[in-house]
Design a protein around this motif. Sequence first.
Motif, short mmCIF file in Angstrom:
data_model
loop_
_atom_site.label_atom_id
_atom_site.label_comp_id
_atom_site.label_asym_id
_atom_site.label_seq_id
_atom_site.Cartn_x
_atom_site.Cartn_y
_atom_site.Cartn_z
N LEU A 1 84.61 43.16 -26.03
CA LEU A 1 83.50 43.65 -26.98
C LEU A 1 84.35 43.82 -28.24
O LEU A 1 83.65 43.31 -29.29
N GLN A 2 85.49 44.11 -28.23
CA GLN A 2 86.41 44.08 -29.53
C GLN A 2 86.30 42.79 -30.09
O GLN A 2 86.18 42.32 -31.36
N TYR A 3 86.55 41.96 -29.16
CA TYR A 3 86.83 40.32 -29.62
C TYR A 3 85.50 39.90 -30.44
O TYR A 3 85.45 39.39 -31.47
N LEU A 4 84.20 40.13 -29.78
CA LEU A 4 83.07 39.82 -30.43
C LEU A 4 82.60 40.59 -31.51
O LEU A 4 82.16 39.93 -32.64
N HIS A 5 83.15 41.80 -31.76
CA HIS A 5 82.96 42.42 -33.02
C HIS A 5 84.01 42.02 -34.11
O HIS A 5 83.41 41.76 -35.31
N ASP A 6 85.13 41.51 -33.71
CA ASP A 6 86.09 41.09 -34.62
C ASP A 6 85.78 39.77 -35.00
O ASP A 6 86.23 39.33 -36.22
N LYS A 7 85.22 38.79 -34.33
CA LYS A 7 84.96 37.63 -34.44
C LYS A 7 83.52 37.08 -34.41
O LYS A 7 82.96 36.72 -33.60
#
Length: 288
Positions: free
Chosen positions: A58-64
């Motif tokens: 989820l952090q990856y999708l939020h940051d990218k």
Amino acid sequence: LILAMSAILGLMLSVGLILLREMRNNSFRTARELEGTTGYTVLGQIPAMPAGSRTKVLQYLHDKPTSAAAEAVRNLRTSLMLSNVDNPPKVVISTSSVPGEGKTTNSLALAQNLLGLGKRVLLVEGDIRRRTLHQYFANMPEKGIVSVLSGELTLEEAVHRTPDFGADILGGEKSSTNAADLFASDRFRALIDEARASYDMIIIDTPPVLVVPDARIIAEVADAIVFTVQWDQTSKPQVEEALRMFHNSGQRITGLVLSQISAKGMKRYGYGGTYGAYAGYGAKYYTN
């Protein structure tokens, strides 16, 4: 002469092994192949996400937000909402044939994406036997959906909220009652009706179809069924048997998701030059 003959024999052996492997392949590598076999539409094609652990997805999708993975989730969301234009689905279940195909990751990614539209989203853990959502979120409460169904807690009291996610989460909990019996109860139907009145979207992450009957029971209260198939991994007999079980229950899948697609693998199999988002021109649209 010996070296030349060895090279020719080695080449012939390599080609033979490759052809044998292709003949024995029993999985799905393209959406067209999956649609041709099942007769269902592929709603989305989700690439494998370069996240080291489940908690970082989820952090990856939020940051990218402009990555290939994030755009693929948007495509899935769009296809799902357009699957019934006159009456868009409000309660969606996410399931698969067997464990490990990416259905839970797809559930969370879809919920996160819907939040970007200003929707009020409830994510329900329908797999209370394994409680997979606890692996994505820290500090999940011990009590959840079972306590709501027993009347010990209200829905508002049981939901878990985390600022890093945004959606309300109704987690699972251990129960002495069989999970299938809980989801077949009138209390569960009443809970979903209550959630419909309070939320714009309810996404229920369910167990694999070939393992337990929970997904087909929960599907009775859902508006849409999203079925995940792992790229180059899930076998055709597994998918066909899972779909057959839905058909025997009088239920129709809304659409399929081809999940955990390897961009390098697509190129290795010869699809990298022409196949949609995995073609050479696709990279120009994404920031990875």
